[in-house]
Design an enzyme around this catalytic site. Structure first.
Site, PDB file in Angstrom:
ATOM      1  NE  ARG A  50       0.072   1.941   4.297  1.00  0.00           N
ATOM      2  CZ  ARG A  50       1.316   2.309   4.433  1.00  0.00           C
ATOM      3  NH1 ARG A  50       2.110   2.397   3.391  1.00  0.00           N
ATOM      4  NH2 ARG A  50       1.815   2.598   5.635  1.00  0.00           N
ATOM      5  NE  ARG A  63       0.188  10.011  14.960  1.00  0.00           N
ATOM      6  CZ  ARG A  63       0.602   8.848  14.491  1.00  0.00           C
ATOM      7  NH1 ARG A  63       1.461   8.121  15.164  1.00  0.00           N
ATOM      8  NH2 ARG A  63       0.162   8.407  13.333  1.00  0.00           N
ATOM      9  CG  ASP A  77       4.837   4.452   7.603  1.00  0.00           C
ATOM     10  OD1 ASP A  77       5.033   5.669   7.407  1.00  0.00           O
ATOM     11  OD2 ASP A  77       3.925   4.015   8.339  1.00  0.00           O
ATOM     12  CE  LYS A 117       5.048  -0.302  17.860  1.00  0.00           C
ATOM     13  NZ  LYS A 117       4.453   0.777  17.099  1.00  0.00           N
ATOM     14  CG  HIS A 125       7.645  -2.965  11.393  1.00  0.00           C
ATOM     15  ND1 HIS A 125       6.917  -1.886  11.816  1.00  0.00           N
ATOM     16  CD2 HIS A 125       6.780  -4.006  11.380  1.00  0.00           C
ATOM     17  CE1 HIS A 125       5.669  -2.261  12.058  1.00  0.00           C
ATOM     18  NE2 HIS A 125       5.571  -3.542  11.811  1.00  0.00           N
ATOM     19  CD  GLU A 144       6.869   0.147   8.643  1.00  0.00           C
ATOM     20  OE1 GLU A 144       7.399   0.718   9.602  1.00  0.00           O
ATOM     21  OE2 GLU A 144       5.644   0.074   8.484  1.00  0.00           O
ATOM     22  CD  GLU A 159      -4.247  -2.544  17.930  1.00  0.00           C
ATOM     23  OE1 GLU A 159      -3.808  -1.985  18.920  1.00  0.00           O
ATOM     24  OE2 GLU A 159      -3.817  -2.304  16.774  1.00  0.00           O
TER      25      GLU A 159
HETATM   26  P1  0O2 Z   1      -0.923   2.254   8.289  1.00  0.00           P
HETATM   27  O1  0O2 Z   1      -2.350   2.397   7.982  1.00  0.00           O
HETATM   28  O2  0O2 Z   1      -0.479   0.818   8.357  1.00  0.00           O
HETATM   29  O3  0O2 Z   1      -0.030   3.100   7.463  1.00  0.00           O
HETATM   30  P2  0O2 Z   1       3.931   4.650  14.828  1.00  0.00           P
HETATM   31  O4  0O2 Z   1       3.846   3.432  15.730  1.00  0.00           O
HETATM   32  O5  0O2 Z   1       3.252   4.474  13.499  1.00  0.00           O
HETATM   33  O6  0O2 Z   1       3.500   5.881  15.529  1.00  0.00           O
HETATM   34  P3  0O2 Z   1       6.581   4.219  13.748  1.00  0.00           P
HETATM   35  O7  0O2 Z   1       7.822   4.163  14.559  1.00  0.00           O
HETATM   36  O8  0O2 Z   1       6.697   4.781  12.378  1.00  0.00           O
HETATM   37  O9  0O2 Z   1       5.451   4.947  14.579  1.00  0.00           O
HETATM   38  O10 0O2 Z   1       5.917   2.888  13.648  1.00  0.00           O
HETATM   39  P4  0O2 Z   1       6.264   1.400  13.393  1.00  0.00           P
HETATM   40  O11 0O2 Z   1       6.519   0.766  14.698  1.00  0.00           O
HETATM   41  O12 0O2 Z   1       7.255   1.173  12.337  1.00  0.00           O
HETATM   42  O13 0O2 Z   1       4.837   1.011  12.904  1.00  0.00           O
HETATM   43  C1  0O2 Z   1       4.255   1.559  11.789  1.00  0.00           C
HETATM   44  C2  0O2 Z   1       3.186   0.652  11.270  1.00  0.00           C
HETATM   45  O14 0O2 Z   1       3.236  -0.623  11.920  1.00  0.00           O
HETATM   46  C3  0O2 Z   1       1.786   1.140  11.545  1.00  0.00           C
HETATM   47  O15 0O2 Z   1       1.409   2.013  10.522  1.00  0.00           O
HETATM   48  C4  0O2 Z   1       0.986  -0.150  11.524  1.00  0.00           C
HETATM   49  O16 0O2 Z   1       0.787  -0.598  10.196  1.00  0.00           O
HETATM   50  C5  0O2 Z   1       1.933  -1.115  12.198  1.00  0.00           C
HETATM   51  N1  0O2 Z   1       1.772  -1.111  13.653  1.00  0.00           N
HETATM   52  C6  0O2 Z   1       2.648  -0.691  14.566  1.00  0.00           C
HETATM   53  N2  0O2 Z   1       2.170  -0.848  15.810  1.00  0.00           N
HETATM   54  C7  0O2 Z   1       0.959  -1.408  15.679  1.00  0.00           C
HETATM   55  C8  0O2 Z   1      -0.043  -1.816  16.624  1.00  0.00           C
HETATM   56  O17 0O2 Z   1       0.087  -1.711  17.831  1.00  0.00           O
HETATM   57  N3  0O2 Z   1      -1.189  -2.334  16.084  1.00  0.00           N
HETATM   58  C9  0O2 Z   1      -1.380  -2.464  14.752  1.00  0.00           C
HETATM   59  N4  0O2 Z   1      -2.528  -2.969  14.330  1.00  0.00           N
HETATM   60  N5  0O2 Z   1      -0.461  -2.072  13.855  1.00  0.00           N
HETATM   61  C10 0O2 Z   1       0.687  -1.555  14.306  1.00  0.00           C
HETATM   62  P5  0O2 Z   1       0.309   3.146  10.746  1.00  0.00           P
HETATM   63  O18 0O2 Z   1       0.927   4.440  10.394  1.00  0.00           O
HETATM   64  O19 0O2 Z   1      -0.311   3.029  12.090  1.00  0.00           O
HETATM   65  O20 0O2 Z   1      -0.826   2.812   9.767  1.00  0.00           O
END
Ligand code: 0O2
Length: 273
Positions: A50, A63, A77, A117, A125, A144, A159
């Protein structure tokens, strides 16, 4: 912070990311099918890809106080690939394979397997640098790659939508039920991991059988078209018998013999069992 400055074209900005997403999805899907053909098993169960929406990019940038001109470097990402596996073991194997690839460079690894987490989310990741050539030139983008099991993928998608619904105000009781169900997912992954070898062996045998049957059928068609009626009948009878008996070894031998005969008859070039 202003994310709709004059002169900043979101569509053009996203072109290399969109290309990276499409190229990487294709590459990992090819990897999956080549492994299945060659080994009868792939560490990848399925691939999803995506491109982050402008709306989500802006939300996240706000944020983390990321400026418009820092997006490419700080938001890793925008391009997202998800490799869903059957077992946790596959996640480890895939992570190693990604690090060995020469068409992308792994720059950051976030191991939420060793340290899940707080929500219960468990995944690996890997942020990679990936080079794209677009009509406007060469560019390196961050992408990512998320690796997680099919059970965790199910949990995470549920979730994620609940998080989206409640934003930062998810009721505590719901949060704690989600943590309980994440623990159940971990238990399931652990139990399935214990019988992984048996499952993988069964899958390999099944795909080997499918492949052999398909190839014998193709060989028989060549034989029939060539007019070798008697030889065709003989092979067709043996084929039906081996299939009925579900004898994979016999089917494989039959395939080898058929391949040899087609070669000797100088027909069916490229037919391989
Ligand atoms: P989308 O719709 O997938 O783009 P962040 O945790 O996003 O504030 P960071 O450090 O960029 O900060 O995040 P990380 O740990 O690399 O995680 C980014 C993505 O991992 C998220 O994207 C989710 O897809 C997934 N993810 C991370 N933690 C969780 C969680 O606790 N639950 C779920 N369901 N997914 C998670 P986005 O941006 O949230 O959304």
């Amino acid at each position: 912070m202003e994310y709709f400055e004059e002169g900043f074209d979101w569509d053009s900005f996203l072109v290399p990311y969109s290309q990276a997403v499409r190229e990487l999805a294709l590459k990992f899907n090819l990897f999956k099918s080549q492994c299945e053909e060659q080994d009868g098993y792939s560490h990848i169960h399925y691939v999803t890809a995506r491109l982050k929406s402008v709306n989500s990019i802006i939300d996240k940038a706000k944020r983390y106080s990321i400026q418009l001109n820092e997006l490419g470097l700080k938001l890793n990402d925008i391009a997202g690939i998800r490799l869903v596996t059957k077992f946790e073991h596959d996640v480890e194997a895939l992570a190693k394979l990604i690090e060995l690839r020469t068409d992308m460079r792994a720059v950051v690894k976030k191991d939420y397997f060793s340290e899940p987490k707080q929500s219960g989310y468990k995944a690996m990741h890997i942020i990679v640098e990936y080079d794209v050539n677009t009509v406007n030139g060469f560019q390196t983008v961050l992408c990512e790659i998320q690796l997680r099991t099919i059970a965790m993928d199910f949990w995470a998608s549920i979730e994620h939508s609940l998080k989206y619904k409640y934003k930062d105000e998810m009721p505590e009781s719901l949060q704690s039920r989600l943590v309980d169900s994440a623990n159940a997912v971990m238990g399931l992954d652990y139990e399935m991991g214990k019988i992984r070898e048996e499952i993988v062996a069964a899958q390999k045998m099944y795909s080997q059988k499918q492949l052999t049957v398909a190839r014998i059928a193709a060989g028989l068609k060549i034989l029939s078209n060539s007019g070798n009626t008697e030889l065709y009948r003989q092979y067709a009878d043996d084929f039906s018998k081996s299939r009925e008996e579900d004898n994979i070894l016999q089917l494989m031998l039959l395939g080898k013999e058929l391949e040899k005969d087609l070669r000797e008859l100088n027909i069916g070039t490229g037919f391989l069992v």
